[in-house]
Design an enzyme around this catalytic site. Structure first.
Site, PDB file in Angstrom:
ATOM      1  N   GLU A 185      -9.226   2.598   6.395  1.00 42.23           N
ATOM      2  CA  GLU A 185      -9.244   1.161   6.097  1.00 42.23           C
ATOM      3  C   GLU A 185      -8.882   0.367   7.345  1.00 42.23           C
ATOM      4  O   GLU A 185      -8.031   0.798   8.141  1.00 42.23           O
ATOM      5  CB  GLU A 185      -8.253   0.860   4.967  1.00 42.23           C
ATOM      6  CG  GLU A 185      -8.283  -0.566   4.447  1.00 42.23           C
ATOM      7  CD  GLU A 185      -7.457  -0.703   3.168  1.00 42.23           C
ATOM      8  OE1 GLU A 185      -7.574   0.184   2.292  1.00 42.23           O
ATOM      9  OE2 GLU A 185      -6.681  -1.674   3.064  1.00 42.23           O
ATOM     10  N   ASP A 226      -7.892  -3.685   8.111  1.00 41.74           N
ATOM     11  CA  ASP A 226      -7.539  -4.877   7.347  1.00 41.74           C
ATOM     12  C   ASP A 226      -7.335  -6.126   8.181  1.00 41.74           C
ATOM     13  O   ASP A 226      -6.707  -6.070   9.246  1.00 41.74           O
ATOM     14  CB  ASP A 226      -6.216  -4.653   6.592  1.00 41.74           C
ATOM     15  CG  ASP A 226      -6.288  -3.580   5.537  1.00 41.74           C
ATOM     16  OD1 ASP A 226      -7.372  -3.379   4.966  1.00 41.74           O
ATOM     17  OD2 ASP A 226      -5.243  -2.949   5.276  1.00 41.74           O
ATOM     18  N   GLU A 250      -5.480  -9.459   6.632  1.00 47.17           N
ATOM     19  CA  GLU A 250      -4.846  -9.919   5.402  1.00 47.17           C
ATOM     20  C   GLU A 250      -4.001 -11.162   5.676  1.00 47.17           C
ATOM     21  O   GLU A 250      -3.214 -11.182   6.622  1.00 47.17           O
ATOM     22  CB  GLU A 250      -3.950  -8.825   4.817  1.00 47.17           C
ATOM     23  CG  GLU A 250      -4.702  -7.569   4.398  1.00 47.17           C
ATOM     24  CD  GLU A 250      -3.773  -6.437   3.990  1.00 47.17           C
ATOM     25  OE1 GLU A 250      -3.969  -5.885   2.904  1.00 47.17           O
ATOM     26  OE2 GLU A 250      -2.844  -6.117   4.771  1.00 47.17           O
TER      27      GLU A 250
END
Length: 293
Positions: free
Chosen positions: A112, A114, A116
């Site tokens: 993953e 990210d 955010e």
């Protein structure tokens, strides 16, 4: 006279701690065409908490549900961007995300990458968190590779461009074409190499999102709204031929950053980075060997 001399000195020797980053000198977003939401993405969950109008996607969280979306195709490298505007006011506990993942293909052992937005309380800035998980480091016992920033603008006031460039050599996070972080591939064990999809979502992460869970989502302020537009997803899909060449964040096809881009990134990290996992003395850096090399 003193005022005049002060103005001259400011013009001749501008402060390095300016309010805006130096120009990166190159704008990778201009090299990729936007795609329509319906052509490139689909709803993943919370369809009743999502609407599309003139290619602008709105998703929201209330006490019944959040919402998420996913790219139609997986990629093995590429440039992925969205212009995003987040909720003003009280948003503690709420995560607004734009990220790459293969969690559905590799549950319990996924990769993953990210971007955010960690919600906040009144009068405090949003924290933009970047993170990388490799082969299950985001599953079970979490081994994050977080770098966090307080942006040089208010992300609730207007749309700004947030992008991830992922190639077999590096991951570069960009905000309005300014590189804020470069994560190079040092070993295969510390770099995501399996195909990933592009995702976005808004959800309740009260247990950790705001000051390590001190402040929770307060549904008196619902709905919590996030808006996305100007989607870009360009690169080598998982089905592309082997000769498909990875994209670059700089004029060089071989990747990396120019001297001017590196200068802009250093400025951001000097004045706006608020956390770097490699500098956290409480972390076990035997688990993040890239910090030691």
């Amino acid at each position: 006279m003193a005022l005049f001399l002060s103005l001259v000195l400011i013009l001749l020797f501008p402060s390095s701690n300016a309010d805006w980053p130096p120009s990166p000198g190159y704008w990778p977003s201009s090299k990729f065409r936007p795609i329509s939401y319906h052509k490139g993405f689909k709803n993943l969950w919370g369809p009743a908490h999502q609407s599309v109008h003139h290619n602008a996607l709105t998703i929201w969280l209330d006490k019944t549900s959040g919402s998420g979306f996913k790219s139609v195709r997986p990629f093995r490298s590429g440039y992925f961007e969205a212009s995003i505007k987040v909720q003003p006011g009280y948003s503690a506990g709420v995560i607004t995300a734009f990220y790459l993942s293969n969690n559905e293909a590799h549950p319990g052992f996924h990769d993953e990458v990210d971007i955010e937005f960690l919600g906040t309380t009144f009068g405090k800035p949003y924290t933009l968190q970047t993170n990388v998980y490799i082969r299950g480091s985001g599953d079970g016992k979490i081994i994050g590779r977080e770098m966090k920033f307080h942006l040089w603008f208010d992300p609730t006031q207007d749309f700004h461009r947030y992008a991830i460039l992922w190639s077999p050599k590096e991951i570069i996070f960009l905000v309005d074409d300014v590189p804020i972080r470069r994560y190079p591939r040092k070993t295969a064990a510390t770099f995501p190499l399996r195909p990933m999809w592009v995702y976005g979502s808004i959800w309740d992460a009260s247990s950790w999102a705001t000051e390590d869970g001190k402040y929770k989502a307060d549904y008196r302020y619902q709905p919590f709204v996030a808006k996305y537009t100007n989607f870009k997803a360009s690169g080598c899909t998982a089905y592309a031929p082997a000769w498909c060449h990875p994209v670059s964040a700089s004029p060089s096809r071989s990747g990396g950053l120019t001297r001017q881009q590196r200068k802009a990134m250093r400025w951001v990290q000097r004045y706006h980075m608020v956390y770097n996992y490699c500098r956290d003395p409480k972390r076990n850096h035997a688990l993040t060997p890239e910090c030691q090399s």
